[in-house]
Design a protein around this motif. Structure first.
Motif, short mmCIF file in Angstrom:
data_model
loop_
_atom_site.label_atom_id
_atom_site.label_comp_id
_atom_site.label_asym_id
_atom_site.label_seq_id
_atom_site.Cartn_x
_atom_site.Cartn_y
_atom_site.Cartn_z
N SER A 73 46.13 37.49 35.16
CA SER A 73 44.76 37.02 34.99
C SER A 73 43.77 38.18 35.15
N ASN A 74 42.54 37.96 34.67
CA ASN A 74 41.50 38.99 34.82
C ASN A 74 41.25 39.30 36.29
N ALA A 75 41.29 38.26 37.13
CA ALA A 75 41.05 38.45 38.57
C ALA A 75 42.14 39.33 39.17
N GLU A 76 43.39 39.09 38.75
CA GLU A 76 44.51 39.91 39.24
C GLU A 76 44.33 41.36 38.80
N GLN A 77 43.96 41.53 37.53
CA GLN A 77 43.80 42.88 37.00
C GLN A 77 42.67 43.63 37.71
N GLU A 78 41.59 42.91 38.02
CA GLU A 78 40.48 43.54 38.76
C GLU A 78 40.93 43.95 40.16
N LYS A 79 41.75 43.10 40.78
CA LYS A 79 42.28 43.40 42.12
C LYS A 79 43.14 44.66 42.09
N TRP A 80 44.02 44.76 41.07
CA TRP A 80 44.86 45.95 40.92
C TRP A 80 43.99 47.18 40.72
N GLY A 81 42.94 47.00 39.89
CA GLY A 81 42.04 48.12 39.60
C GLY A 81 41.37 48.65 40.86
N ARG A 82 40.92 47.75 41.71
CA ARG A 82 40.26 48.15 42.98
C ARG A 82 41.27 48.85 43.89
N MET A 83 42.49 48.31 43.93
CA MET A 83 43.54 48.89 44.77
C MET A 83 43.85 50.32 44.31
N MET A 84 43.93 50.51 42.99
CA MET A 84 44.21 51.83 42.45
C MET A 84 43.06 52.79 42.73
N GLU A 85 41.84 52.30 42.56
CA GLU A 85 40.67 53.16 42.77
C GLU A 85 40.58 53.59 44.23
#
Length: 202
Positions: A88-100
């Motif tokens: 989901s978009n929410a999951e992808q945003e969460k991964w993005g924040r974790m990576m950043e």
């Protein structure tokens, strides 16, 4: 590091936040690639294990930053695979924040590995990941997996397509790799060992 005789390789932690990152201070090498590119097979081949990193029939299963301790000399950091349609978009945003969080704060990070499928032109996600590495001034090794699926006579053509699509920095290295034939394993380890040595002296 003697890549032909790796005695110790184990997963230390699956982390979702900086407070969980390992405290050993060992150099860290990030592995990124789309969900079905063969990251787990790459890790297993590199450390001569069959199932240190679990290969899953479910792409996109990695949800954390997985830290693999290799010989108490370095960590491979396996990050969530991207381009997984069912996330989901929410999951992808969460991964993005974790990576950043990781990329912006982690001093131990010395190298990024971008795994791409040798058979195909890099996807939009591959290009974004390469640019993400460069944004954080991380040197990159581009490793083209599944090289055994391409005839040797066509290797140069496929390499050119990948380098052009990524607009690869001349200082970044490119390797072909096959977990099936183990092609490229020695070359990648030689380059990693040299990079680790250079980092120690810096």
């Amino acid at each position: 590091m003697n890549s032909n005789k790796i005695n110790y390789a184990d997963i230390t932690i699956s982390a979702v936040s900086p407070s969980q990152y390992p405290k050993e201070g060992l150099p860290e090498i990030v592995l990124a690639g789309r969900s079905n590119v063969g990251k787990s097979s790459f890790i297993n081949t590199m450390v001569n294990r069959k199932n240190l990193a679990r290969t899953s029939g479910q792409p996109g299963k990695t949800r954390t930053l997985n830290f693999f301790n290799i010989e108490n000399e370095l960590f491979f950091v396996d990050v969530p695979g991207y381009g997984y349609a069912k996330a989901s978009n929410a999951e992808q945003e969460k991964w993005g924040r974790m990576m950043e969080d990781y990329f912006s704060s982690r001093e131990e990070l010395i190298l990024g590995i971008l795994l791409v499928d040798f058979r195909h032109e890099p996807s939009e996600h591959d290009i974004l990941m390469y640019d993400f590495y460069k944004h954080f001034n991380v040197p990159v090794y581009v490793i083209a997996t599944k090289s055994d699926k391409i005839k040797k006579s066509k290797h140069n053509k496929h390499e050119s397509i990948i380098k052009k699509a990524l607009d690869i920095d001349p200082e970044d290295k490119f390797f072909t790799f096959s977990s099936f034939t183990r092609e490229g394993r020695g070359n990648v380890w030689d380059a990693l060992s040299a990079h680790l040595l250079k980092d120690e002296k810096a």
